[in-house]
Write an enzyme that holds these catalytic residues in place. Structure first.
Site, mmCIF file in Angstrom:
data_model
loop_
_atom_site.group_PDB
_atom_site.id
_atom_site.type_symbol
_atom_site.label_atom_id
_atom_site.label_comp_id
_atom_site.label_asym_id
_atom_site.label_seq_id
_atom_site.Cartn_x
_atom_site.Cartn_y
_atom_site.Cartn_z
ATOM 1 N N THR A 1 -5.195 -10.311 8.855
ATOM 2 C CA THR A 1 -4.233 -10.149 8.375
ATOM 3 C C THR A 1 -4.341 -11.308 7.362
ATOM 4 O O THR A 1 -4.577 -12.549 7.906
ATOM 5 C CB THR A 1 -2.865 -10.156 9.266
ATOM 6 O OG1 THR A 1 -1.815 -10.486 8.265
ATOM 7 C CG2 THR A 1 -2.918 -10.686 10.392
ATOM 8 N N ASP A 52 0.877 -1.116 0.060
ATOM 9 C CA ASP A 52 0.041 0.121 -0.125
ATOM 10 C C ASP A 52 0.660 1.238 0.052
ATOM 11 O O ASP A 52 0.368 2.282 -0.554
ATOM 12 C CB ASP A 52 -0.852 0.091 1.251
ATOM 13 C CG ASP A 52 -2.248 -0.731 1.048
ATOM 14 O OD1 ASP A 52 -2.648 -0.837 -0.168
ATOM 15 O OD2 ASP A 52 -2.812 -1.042 1.885
#
Ligand code: GLC
Length: 828
Positions: A712, A499
């Site tokens: 996650t 990201d």
């Protein structure tokens, strides 16, 4: 330092030293009603959406940590002393009180022994009812008669997270409470169905028996640690239209020496009538339905776990794979990333890449949910072939009735707001969907799925604009083929998997490698379906050639290029010289030669290995550089800036397994494995039964601290890499491939795998101490074909196999549904 242990027989993690350094969490509920709670009963409950329909309130990131919660207070009416069955919020001295928390699969038990009273509060949600059951037992072990008052306590929320956190001039007057027939009813007045009930098996009438108003129960200038009602032994019978509400019920019980009593509290979705029905159901006949519901929940998980059970010489891997890693991966598919103590529920949409990867990991234990997620993602794909980075599946559902809009709820965004343009595209997002679809089909044999038709995000409201799943896949591949930069490598766009690497028109090695991986999966599926995929085989050859030509820097694989053409992740860089993503994906993609793959992974070991796992890059960035991205503005050793980012670690295990280096794969596996840190909590801090998003890297003073548990993609990938690459058991379209890559010292291991309704009891023996290569395989006593994966159908399984290594793999043909089969494999 150690705070608990794995109880593998019960599939529980037992915290027997309760003052753990941070919240150790667990999830309850697997369908509509769900909750996240810590080791001391702090946490919150929601119905369907933690953003729009949270039932109980949570004060995130506050002190005392993670409050309020779902608490049971006990008061000794003789001494006036009081405590809670979970250690907090009263927080009795641990010299006097003994507390244990057992985190199980979708349930939690809070156990306490204090002044001769043994208590337990068990929280769970039945599979088919939207009700949280608190199953409470109290036993008098003190040798004398005791009079106790038991108080339940929850604080209700105003449902919508925004309403609950801002602008109280509206929200404070929108909910009301009342008490009748032993049932508290909460009414969110502006929502037609906005009711909750709170009740228990015993009805105790009179004003001292309940409080519906939080501030009456707690009292002024007090907290949940010392509520006025508990201290005084009496509730005040409060209720009101408007205000802050709670579910506080007092029940007074007498216990003779040795006597045990059970109380069941029910916190449910629905009005008082629903509460009466739930009480009738769960509290009559000696709580038989409560017991049955708990057994059903246990069976639900038992069934899931039974799809794949392993017995290896690695105790930690056994515990993690057999229970905790699958559990974590399943929780991620169910909850995506929207409910935890970190992601506190204000963002309920699906992240395209995370959800695609989640859906890939559990098609064997949750085919229905995996499929449902794939369909949501197909509908969140644009006709241009990119995925919407974050979207709500409801946007693309044909509404049967208009969605109710409360005065404070954010309205449905318009079409133009929902469909973002190229400037917000993450270049990797939709590529993940292709292998996820292929893996779903390999697992289930649901080949028709490829032909099902779905609209695109931007065509769903125009009639007839639907295309097959297979065509959706083509559009994704075509998009990546179009969006390339000057080196012929895919553009980085807003970001790729990382990201914080924001290359824009620059280029991303990871995306080109992913593109190749997706092409390998797509072509394999297409060939299986009898389609002409020659165009895409050509595309794969072009991608492969560009990767080898442009990304190999002589030592390892470059991470990408900035829009000005500067290389990142290459030997000339001062910072960010070596990256995990490009080197692991070079191997996983099947696009590079074995020799280069080995060199790339040697660089990963040399520059990125730490005893707590592999760092994402090295050296950390210290100078902001907006051509590279946000990663250069993150502190060193945190998150994407050279922390041990967990998610890519299993990529390295899989890559090493593909290269045939089983000892290296386990070295990397062990470094990250939470189980191995059970007695290192002074460093790790977080739960040892969960993978965490990242472990603070060596450049930071908190090296080794684990952050952001549960939510996650590391769990799914850890499961995928360990089972399909290290143990090497992976379904293909019409056979079960057995292709282990293990430490040379393992003499043998066993796997019980259910695939397409047949059981395969696999025993792998390793008499010559090799890491890779199947010499012989027998299915029910008869020999099975063993081939070099590069030359076989296995070449196009999860990995692609241009680099497929030393030794053959077995291909066990699909057996009849319902059959039980013995598979004996000899490595060598
Ligand atoms: C977070 C995001 C995930 C991203 C990763 C690396 O885990 O949820 O989408 O890939 O960070 O930046």
């Amino acid at each position: 330092m150690k705070y608990g242990y794995f109880d593998n027989k019960k599939n529980e993690y037992v915290i027997d030293r309760i003052d753990v350094p941070v919240s150790w969490t667990n999830y309850i509920g697997v369908k509509d009603m769900c909750g996240v709670f810590n080791h001391t009963a702090g946490g919150y409950l929601f119905y369907k959406s933690p953003e729009y329909h949270r039932i109980t309130r949570f004060r995130p990131n506050g002190v005392p940590m993670d409050r309020p919660g779902h608490y049971v207070y006990v008061r000794d009416n003789e001494t006036k002393d009081y405590w809670t069955l979970s250690w907090q919020p009263v927080g009795k001295s641990l010299d006097d009180a003994k507390y244990i928390c057992r985190h199980g699969l979708s349930y939690i038990k809070y156990q306490c022994e204090y002044k001769g009273i043994k208590g337990e509060q068990k929280l769970f949600i039945p599979l088919d009812d939207a009700v949280e059951v608190w199953d409470v037992t109290l036993k008098n072990e003190s040798g004398k008669k005791r009079s106790l008052s038991v108080f339940s306590y929850v604080e209700f929320s105003f449902h919508h997270i925004t309403t609950d956190n801002q602008n109280f001039q509206m929200s404070l007057y929108s909910s009301g409470s009342s008490y009748k027939d032993g049932i508290i009813e909460i009414d969110l007045f502006y929502e037609p169905d906005g009711f909750q009930y709170f009740t228990s098996n015993e009805t105790d009438d009179g004003n001292a028996a309940f409080d519906c108003l939080r501030d009456s129960f707690i009292g002024q200038y007090r907290t949940e640690s010392n509520p006025l009602a508990v201290e005084s032994g009496q509730c005040s019978g409060s209720f009101e239209l408007g205000g802050n509400h709670c579910g506080a019920l007092r029940r007074t019980i007498e216990l003779n020496p040795g006597e045990e009593k059970r109380l069941v509290f029910l916190l449910g979705e629905g009005n008082r009538e629903a509460g009466k029905k739930a009480r009738e159901k769960y509290c009559s006949n000696n709580f038989s339905k409560t017991d049955a519901a708990f057994t059903e929940l246990a069976d639900f998980w038992k069934e899931k776990l039974s799809k794949l059970q392993i017995e290896t010489p690695h105790e930690g891997m056994n515990a993690m794979i057999n229970t905790w890693t699958l559990y974590q991966a399943e929780i991620n598919v169910i909850f995506s990333r929207f409910a935890s103590f970190i992601e506190v529920g204000g963002r309920t949409g699906l992240g395209y890449r995370d959800t695609s990867q989640d859906a890939m990991m559990v098609p064997h234990s949750n085919p229905e949910k995996s499929r449902a997620r794939l369909v949501e993602l197909l509908k969140g794909l644009t006709a241009a072939g990119y995925g919407l980075h974050l979207f709500s599946p409801e946007w693309f559902e044909k509404q049967t009735k208009p969605a109710f809009k409360s005065p404070t709820v954010v309205p449905m965004p318009s079409k133009s707001e929902r469909i973002h343009g190229i400037e917000d595209v993450c270049a990797d997002d939709a590529l993940w969907l292709i292998p996820a679809i292929a893996e779903y089909i390999r697992e289930t044999g649901d080949f028709n799925f490829a032909e099902e038709k779905y609209p695109y995000a931007d065509t769903f409201d125009s009639d007839g604009a639907e295309e097959s799943v297979f065509d959706h896949m083509k559009r994704i591949l075509d998009f990546s083929a179009r969006e390339v930069g000057p080196h012929g490598i895919c553009k980085g766009l807003r970001a790729d998997w990382n990201d914080c690497l924001n290359l824009g028109g620059g280029e991303s090695a990871m995306v080109s490698f992913l593109h190749h991986w997706a092409l390998v999966h797509f072509c394999a599926l297409g060939r299986k379906l009898g389609k002409d995929v020659s165009e895409y085989e050509k595309m794969a050859a072009i991608v492969k050639a560009s990767c080898e030509k442009e990304l190999w820097n002589g030592s390892w694989y470059t991470r990408g290029f900035t829009s000005a053409g500067r290389a990142i992740g290459s030997p000339d860089c001062k910072e960010g010289r070596v990256f995990m993503e490009s080197n692991t994906w070079a191997v996983l993609s099947g696009a590079v030669s074995k020799e280069r793959g080995i060199a790339a992974m040697d660089a990963v070991d040399k520059f990125l290995y730490t005893p707590f796992g592999l760092k994402l890059c090295d050296p950390a960035f210290s100078q902001p550089d907006d051509d590279v991205g946000f990663v250069t503005r993150v502190y060193k050793g945190l998150k994407e800036n050279a922390a041990i980012f967990s998610h890519p670690n299993p990529w390295a295990w899989a890559a090493e397994a593909m290269l045939g280096r089983g000892d290296r794969a386990i070295k990397f596996y062990d470094a990250l494995c939470p189980y191995n840190q059970n007695d290192l909590i002074e460093v790790r801090k977080a739960e040892p039964y969960m993978y965490c998003q990242f472990i603070t890297g060596p450049d930071h003073s908190a090296f080794g601290r684990a952050n952001h548990p549960f939510m996650t993609g590391s769990a799914g990938w850890a499961y995928f890499a360990a089972t399909r690459f290290i143990l090497g058991i992976r379904p293909d379209f019409d056979c079960l491939v057995i292709d282990p890559c293990i430490p040379a010292s393992w003499p043998s291991f066993k796997v019980r795998r259910v695939w397409r309704d047949a059981v395969y009891n696999i025993t792998v023996e390793n008499p010559n101490g090799v890491s890779k290569g199947v010499k012989e395989c027998k299915l029910n006593g008869k020999p099975v074909v063993c081939k070099d994966p590069a030359a076989s159908a296995a070449a196009v399984t999860a990995a692609g196999a241009a680099v497929a290594a030393a030794g053959a793999a077995a291909e066990v043909p699909e057996q009849a549904r319902g059959s039980e089969n013995e598979v004996r494999v000899i490595m060598g």
